[in-house]
Design an enzyme around this catalytic site. Structure first.
Site, short mmCIF file in Angstrom:
data_model
loop_
_atom_site.label_atom_id
_atom_site.label_comp_id
_atom_site.label_asym_id
_atom_site.label_seq_id
_atom_site.Cartn_x
_atom_site.Cartn_y
_atom_site.Cartn_z
N ASP A 1 0.14 0.04 -9.11
CA ASP A 1 -0.42 0.07 -7.78
C ASP A 1 -1.11 1.13 -7.65
O ASP A 1 -0.55 2.15 -7.26
CB ASP A 1 0.52 -0.31 -6.85
CG ASP A 1 -0.32 -0.67 -5.61
OD1 ASP A 1 -0.54 -1.70 -5.40
OD2 ASP A 1 -0.63 0.07 -4.84
N LYS B 1 -7.79 -0.90 -4.68
CA LYS B 1 -8.23 -1.08 -3.37
C LYS B 1 -9.33 -0.60 -3.04
O LYS B 1 -9.71 0.46 -3.23
CB LYS B 1 -6.94 -0.47 -2.57
CG LYS B 1 -5.51 -0.86 -2.92
CD LYS B 1 -4.43 -0.61 -2.13
CE LYS B 1 -2.99 -0.52 -2.63
NZ LYS B 1 -2.76 0.71 -3.34
N TYR C 1 -6.54 7.03 -3.43
CA TYR C 1 -5.59 8.06 -4.03
C TYR C 1 -6.36 9.09 -5.05
O TYR C 1 -5.65 10.00 -5.43
CB TYR C 1 -4.55 7.36 -4.83
CG TYR C 1 -3.96 6.22 -3.89
CD1 TYR C 1 -4.02 6.07 -2.75
CD2 TYR C 1 -3.00 5.36 -4.67
CE1 TYR C 1 -3.17 5.20 -1.94
CE2 TYR C 1 -2.44 4.06 -3.90
CZ TYR C 1 -2.49 4.27 -2.65
OH TYR C 1 -1.88 3.35 -1.93
N HIS D 1 -8.23 -2.51 1.55
CA HIS D 1 -6.77 -1.59 1.95
C HIS D 1 -6.34 -1.47 3.24
O HIS D 1 -5.23 -1.49 3.52
CB HIS D 1 -7.30 -0.05 1.66
CG HIS D 1 -6.25 0.86 1.15
ND1 HIS D 1 -6.37 1.75 0.37
CD2 HIS D 1 -5.17 0.98 1.60
CE1 HIS D 1 -5.39 2.45 0.22
NE2 HIS D 1 -4.41 2.01 0.89
P1 NDP Z 1 8.34 5.11 -1.42
O1 NDP Z 1 9.06 4.29 -0.27
O2 NDP Z 1 8.12 4.51 -2.76
O3 NDP Z 1 8.92 6.49 -1.49
C1 NDP Z 1 8.71 7.40 -2.25
C2 NDP Z 1 9.44 8.52 -1.80
O4 NDP Z 1 10.71 8.16 -2.45
C3 NDP Z 1 9.13 9.86 -2.75
O5 NDP Z 1 9.20 10.92 -1.68
C4 NDP Z 1 10.04 10.04 -3.97
O6 NDP Z 1 10.23 11.18 -4.27
C5 NDP Z 1 11.08 9.20 -3.48
N1 NDP Z 1 11.99 8.56 -4.27
C6 NDP Z 1 11.61 7.69 -5.33
N2 NDP Z 1 12.56 7.36 -5.91
C7 NDP Z 1 13.85 7.70 -5.50
C8 NDP Z 1 15.07 7.67 -5.97
N3 NDP Z 1 15.48 6.78 -6.72
N4 NDP Z 1 16.07 8.19 -5.34
C9 NDP Z 1 15.72 9.26 -4.25
N5 NDP Z 1 14.14 9.40 -3.85
C10 NDP Z 1 13.47 8.48 -4.41
O7 NDP Z 1 6.65 5.25 -0.71
P2 NDP Z 1 5.46 5.23 -1.26
O8 NDP Z 1 4.51 5.44 -0.02
O9 NDP Z 1 5.07 5.82 -2.23
O10 NDP Z 1 5.31 3.45 -1.47
C11 NDP Z 1 5.40 2.77 -2.77
C12 NDP Z 1 3.78 2.62 -3.17
O11 NDP Z 1 3.01 1.72 -2.44
C13 NDP Z 1 2.50 3.67 -3.35
O12 NDP Z 1 2.92 4.39 -4.30
C14 NDP Z 1 1.60 2.96 -3.27
O13 NDP Z 1 1.22 2.39 -4.37
C15 NDP Z 1 1.83 2.03 -2.11
N6 NDP Z 1 1.29 2.03 -0.80
C16 NDP Z 1 0.25 1.47 -0.25
C17 NDP Z 1 -0.07 1.80 0.99
C18 NDP Z 1 -1.01 0.89 1.57
O14 NDP Z 1 -1.70 1.19 2.81
N7 NDP Z 1 -1.50 -0.32 0.98
C19 NDP Z 1 0.54 2.84 1.89
C20 NDP Z 1 1.64 3.78 0.98
C21 NDP Z 1 2.09 3.25 -0.11
P3 NDP Z 1 9.89 11.82 -5.77
O15 NDP Z 1 8.48 11.59 -6.00
O16 NDP Z 1 10.01 13.40 -5.72
O17 NDP Z 1 10.89 11.16 -6.71
#
Ligand code: NDP
Length: 279
Positions: free
Chosen positions: A49, A79, A54, A112
């Site tokens: 995704d 998006k 991005y 988006h």
């Molecule tokens: P998430 O809820 O996936 O959280 C990501 C955070 O969690 C990062 O800080 C990561 O740190 C941490 N993390 C990941 N895995 C673990 C684990 N196993 N244990 C502990 N911490 C963990 O948030 P996102 O905002 O990234 O959401 C996921 C996806 O959704 C995005 O990447 C994007 O593709 C989409 N999205 C879409 C939006 C929209 O408006 N349509 C808005 C926001 C996101 P680290 O990297 O250090 O592991």
């Protein structure tokens, strides 16, 4: 390469299938995207995704090309960014995204944000219908749409969005819009599935005790909760270890009571922007 377990798939209203677990690349540094997405593909993810905004579609494209994985085994979403809402600009924006991704088509193209102050999301939606008819995207959907926005595109076009991608995690479950989706055949994609690390989700009793009971991590329990309640989910991580951890969720099942205890963590705990405020 990690063995690829059978990733469950869901069928979209377009007839195409989508892997229920994927990998998200919001805030993945463009310079590191190729390496990180390559890690995810090696671990076994087949659904990525991304989004034009991005700034990392080229890195995603390079990782796809380097992987040698047949195109039909991958599910790629991107998006349409807010500035490009409108007919011609939506056509141009998808062409640009496809160029950066090095692909002839994406599997899913999303608006988006509704950006209601611009009031161009219905026009953009009609453009996405044309892009699907032209084969540049297999399915089309929306993101951050509220019931009022979904209703308007359903009434004003001949296509029901395949998905609505919204902020969703145990503290913020958006029951009104997900209920509307269920009634209309719109699948829910949960963004910020781990709460973006912005609240102490992993310390919640319901999560920590299920993790201890199954010998899994709290993150794995939360991902499992999403999968078991029918969400499509693509947690993001920069760490190869956590990328693998988040994929290792197919060897256990939460009980109905564990799912219910996590569902009871709802507290209107939005951690990011509200759709009416983004324009
Ligand atoms: P998430 O809820 O996936 O959280 C990501 C955070 O969690 C990062 O800080 C990561 O740190 C941490 N993390 C990941 N895995 C673990 C684990 N196993 N244990 C502990 N911490 C963990 O948030 P996102 O905002 O990234 O959401 C996921 C996806 O959704 C995005 O990447 C994007 O593709 C989409 N999205 C879409 C939006 C929209 O408006 N349509 C808005 C926001 C996101 P680290 O990297 O250090 O592991």
């Amino acid at each position: 390469m990690t063995t690829n377990p059978a990733i469950p798939t869901l069928t979209l209203n377009s007839g195409f299938t989508i892997p229920q677990l994927g990998f998200g690349v919001f805030k993945v540094d463009p310079e590191e995207t190729e390496r990180i997405v390559s890690d995810a593909l090696e671990v076994g993810y087949r659904h990525i995704d991304t989004a034009a905004i991005y700034g990392n579609e080229e890195g995603v494209g390079r990782a796809i090309a380097a992987s040698g994985i047949p195109r039909e085994q991958l599910f790629i979403t991107t998006k349409l960014w807010n500035d490009n809402q409108g007919t011609e600009s939506a056509h141009r924006a998808l062409d640009e995204s496809l160029g950066k991704l090095g692909l002839d088509y994406v599997d899913l193209y999303l608006i988006h944000w509704p950006t209601p102050a611009r009031d161009r999301y219905l026009e953009s939606w009609l453009a996405l219908e044309q892009l699907a008819a032209a084969g540049k995207t297999r399915s089309i959907g929306v993101s951050n749409f509220l019931v009022e926005h979904l209703t308007r595109v359903i009434e004003g076009s001949s296509t029901v969005p395949a998905v609505n991608q919204i902020e969703l995690h145990p503290a913020y479950q958006q029951r009104e819009v997900t209920g509307f989706g269920r009634e209309h055949g719109i699948l829910t994609e949960a963004w910020g599935p781990l709460g973006q690390g912005k609240y102490p989700l992993f310390e919640e009793d319901a999560v920590a005790s299920a993790a201890a009971a199954h010998g899994k991590s709290p993150a794995q329990v939360v991902i499992r909760w999403h999968l078991q309640i029918g969400n499509i989910v693509f947690p993001k991580s920069n760490s190869r270890e956590r990328i693998a951890e988040n994929f290792d969720v197919f060897d256990f099942e939460l009980s109905d009571a564990e799912v219910a205890a996590i569902t009871a963590l709802e507290r209107d705990g939005r951690v990011s922007a509200h759709p009416l405020e983004v324009n």
